[in-house]
Design a protein around this motif. Structure first.
Motif, mmCIF file in Angstrom:
data_model
loop_
_atom_site.group_PDB
_atom_site.id
_atom_site.type_symbol
_atom_site.label_atom_id
_atom_site.label_comp_id
_atom_site.label_asym_id
_atom_site.label_seq_id
_atom_site.Cartn_x
_atom_site.Cartn_y
_atom_site.Cartn_z
ATOM 1 N N VAL A 15 0.798 -1.209 -0.023
ATOM 2 C CA VAL A 15 -0.004 0.084 0.028
ATOM 3 C C VAL A 15 0.825 1.245 -0.024
ATOM 4 C CG1 VAL A 15 -1.741 1.250 1.361
ATOM 5 C CG2 VAL A 15 -1.992 -1.324 1.082
ATOM 6 N N LEU A 16 1.975 1.190 1.019
ATOM 7 C CA LEU A 16 2.772 2.562 0.775
ATOM 8 C C LEU A 16 3.626 2.813 -0.396
ATOM 9 C CD1 LEU A 16 4.143 2.163 4.454
ATOM 10 C CD2 LEU A 16 2.423 3.813 3.591
ATOM 11 N N PHE A 17 4.035 1.680 -1.121
ATOM 12 C CA PHE A 17 5.062 1.958 -2.145
ATOM 13 C C PHE A 17 4.125 1.889 -3.333
ATOM 14 C CE2 PHE A 17 8.274 0.198 0.562
ATOM 15 C CZ PHE A 17 9.340 1.064 0.217
ATOM 16 N N LEU A 18 2.875 1.136 -3.638
ATOM 17 C CA LEU A 18 2.420 0.924 -4.940
ATOM 18 C C LEU A 18 1.066 1.532 -4.729
ATOM 19 C CD1 LEU A 18 3.308 -2.369 -6.081
ATOM 20 C CD2 LEU A 18 4.383 -0.262 -6.834
ATOM 21 N N GLY A 19 0.293 1.188 -3.632
ATOM 22 C CA GLY A 19 -1.251 1.634 -3.850
ATOM 23 C C GLY A 19 -1.360 3.150 -3.577
ATOM 24 N N ALA A 20 -0.531 3.859 -2.733
ATOM 25 C CA ALA A 20 -0.452 5.405 -2.496
ATOM 26 C C ALA A 20 0.187 6.060 -3.538
ATOM 27 C CB ALA A 20 -0.156 5.588 -1.165
ATOM 28 N N LEU A 21 1.129 5.339 -4.324
ATOM 29 C CA LEU A 21 2.010 6.084 -5.178
ATOM 30 C C LEU A 21 1.220 7.428 -6.111
ATOM 31 C CD1 LEU A 21 4.879 6.526 -5.842
ATOM 32 C CD2 LEU A 21 4.540 4.858 -7.571
ATOM 33 N N PRO A 22 -0.081 7.130 -6.844
ATOM 34 C CA PRO A 22 -0.540 8.088 -7.259
ATOM 35 C C PRO A 22 -1.339 9.391 -6.771
ATOM 36 C CG PRO A 22 -1.631 6.144 -8.150
ATOM 37 C CD PRO A 22 -0.444 5.709 -6.709
ATOM 38 N N LEU A 23 -1.388 8.945 -5.441
ATOM 39 C CA LEU A 23 -1.825 10.195 -4.542
ATOM 40 C C LEU A 23 -0.710 10.916 -3.974
ATOM 41 C CD1 LEU A 23 -4.244 8.005 -2.309
ATOM 42 C CD2 LEU A 23 -4.745 9.391 -4.264
ATOM 43 N N VAL A 24 0.642 10.474 -3.876
ATOM 44 C CA VAL A 24 1.665 11.352 -3.457
ATOM 45 C C VAL A 24 2.675 11.711 -4.405
ATOM 46 C CG1 VAL A 24 1.322 10.155 -0.954
ATOM 47 C CG2 VAL A 24 3.002 8.894 -2.764
ATOM 48 N N ASN A 25 2.385 11.238 -5.691
ATOM 49 C CA ASN A 25 3.380 11.644 -6.627
ATOM 50 C C ASN A 25 3.354 13.075 -7.159
ATOM 51 O OD1 ASN A 25 5.280 11.311 -8.756
ATOM 52 N ND2 ASN A 25 4.080 10.488 -10.257
ATOM 53 N N ARG A 26 4.157 14.051 -6.097
ATOM 54 C CA ARG A 26 4.018 15.161 -6.417
ATOM 55 C C ARG A 26 5.485 15.785 -5.956
ATOM 56 N NH1 ARG A 26 -0.628 14.017 -5.692
ATOM 57 N NH2 ARG A 26 -2.418 14.900 -5.333
ATOM 58 N N VAL A 27 5.811 16.897 -6.451
ATOM 59 C CA VAL A 27 6.928 17.686 -6.166
ATOM 60 C C VAL A 27 6.841 18.618 -4.832
ATOM 61 C CG1 VAL A 27 8.946 19.022 -6.875
ATOM 62 C CG2 VAL A 27 7.939 17.231 -8.421
ATOM 63 N N ASP A 28 6.018 19.031 -4.934
ATOM 64 C CA ASP A 28 5.398 20.294 -3.922
ATOM 65 C C ASP A 28 4.267 19.484 -2.930
ATOM 66 O OD1 ASP A 28 7.015 22.128 -4.754
ATOM 67 O OD2 ASP A 28 5.386 22.914 -6.148
ATOM 68 N N PRO A 29 4.252 19.666 -1.582
ATOM 69 C CA PRO A 29 5.269 20.327 -0.650
ATOM 70 C C PRO A 29 6.600 19.791 -0.612
ATOM 71 C CG PRO A 29 3.793 18.940 0.601
ATOM 72 C CD PRO A 29 3.540 18.730 -0.961
ATOM 73 N N VAL A 30 7.554 20.509 -0.261
ATOM 74 C CA VAL A 30 8.776 20.162 -0.023
ATOM 75 C C VAL A 30 8.920 19.893 1.426
ATOM 76 C CG1 VAL A 30 11.511 20.835 -0.023
ATOM 77 C CG2 VAL A 30 9.648 21.611 -1.888
ATOM 78 N N VAL A 31 9.301 18.901 2.156
ATOM 79 C CA VAL A 31 9.762 18.402 3.420
ATOM 80 C C VAL A 31 11.157 18.462 3.505
ATOM 81 C CG1 VAL A 31 9.233 16.872 5.235
ATOM 82 C CG2 VAL A 31 7.432 17.118 3.347
ATOM 83 N N LEU A 32 11.647 19.142 4.564
ATOM 84 C CA LEU A 32 13.106 19.275 4.890
ATOM 85 C C LEU A 32 14.106 19.437 3.541
ATOM 86 C CD1 LEU A 32 13.174 16.436 7.622
ATOM 87 C CD2 LEU A 32 13.144 18.694 8.016
ATOM 88 N N GLY A 33 13.406 20.142 2.675
ATOM 89 C CA GLY A 33 14.242 20.359 1.511
ATOM 90 C C GLY A 33 14.337 19.037 0.323
ATOM 91 N N LEU A 34 13.406 18.175 0.751
ATOM 92 C CA LEU A 34 13.260 17.098 -0.281
ATOM 93 C C LEU A 34 11.973 17.005 -0.841
ATOM 94 C CD1 LEU A 34 14.862 14.335 2.077
ATOM 95 C CD2 LEU A 34 15.987 15.602 0.104
ATOM 96 N N PRO A 35 11.687 16.555 -1.919
ATOM 97 C CA PRO A 35 10.239 16.408 -2.757
ATOM 98 C C PRO A 35 9.455 15.443 -1.627
ATOM 99 C CG PRO A 35 12.088 16.187 -4.436
ATOM 100 C CD PRO A 35 12.890 16.201 -2.859
ATOM 101 N N PHE A 36 8.464 15.765 -1.761
ATOM 102 C CA PHE A 36 7.395 14.961 -0.997
ATOM 103 C C PHE A 36 7.357 13.472 -1.405
ATOM 104 C CE2 PHE A 36 3.157 13.178 0.046
ATOM 105 C CZ PHE A 36 3.133 13.318 1.430
ATOM 106 N N LEU A 37 7.535 13.070 -2.691
ATOM 107 C CA LEU A 37 7.655 11.791 -3.069
ATOM 108 C C LEU A 37 8.759 11.164 -2.374
ATOM 109 C CD1 LEU A 37 6.424 9.319 -4.635
ATOM 110 C CD2 LEU A 37 7.768 10.276 -6.771
ATOM 111 N N PHE A 38 9.850 11.684 -2.543
ATOM 112 C CA PHE A 38 11.156 10.995 -1.935
ATOM 113 C C PHE A 38 10.876 10.872 -0.199
ATOM 114 C CE2 PHE A 38 15.359 11.403 -0.011
ATOM 115 C CZ PHE A 38 16.089 10.265 -0.722
ATOM 116 N N VAL A 39 10.353 11.703 0.232
ATOM 117 C CA VAL A 39 10.209 11.520 1.885
ATOM 118 C C VAL A 39 9.100 10.498 2.213
ATOM 119 C CG1 VAL A 39 9.198 12.789 3.697
ATOM 120 C CG2 VAL A 39 10.482 14.017 2.121
ATOM 121 N N TRP A 40 7.944 10.298 1.205
ATOM 122 C CA TRP A 40 7.258 9.132 1.341
ATOM 123 C C TRP A 40 7.843 7.784 1.079
ATOM 124 C CZ3 TRP A 40 1.914 8.874 2.690
ATOM 125 C CH2 TRP A 40 1.393 7.637 2.617
#
Length: 71
Positions: A15-40
């Motif tokens: 669920v975390l890697f594949l199921g939610a990927l279309p929902l979190v595939n964003r560059v913004d917002p930035v968390v700690l200077g990293l794109p949100f997708l990378f943090v996810w």
């Protein structure tokens, strides 16, 4: 055969890697200077061993119950 609901923990990485990927595939917002997708994905990578450990612990308890070692 008893249902082993602790095996549902193994759905967590899927669920975390594949199921939610279309929902979190964003560059913004930035968390700690990293794109949100990378943090996810980093968070999912950290949580995967926890899910496997919880499943292992449930299997161990189920085996002990089957042998009659636990009350």
């Amino acid at each position: 055969m008893k249902p082993r609901l602790h095996h549902l923990w193994l759905l967590t990485p899927f669920v975390l890697f594949l199921g939610a990927l279309p929902l979190v595939n964003r560059v913004d917002p930035v968390v700690l200077g990293l794109p949100f997708l990378f943090v996810w994905l980093l968070g999912a990578t950290v949580l995967t061993p926890l899910a496997v450990w919880l499943t292992w612990r449930g299997d161990r308890r189920a085996a002990e119950d089957a042998r009659g070692h636990r009350a």
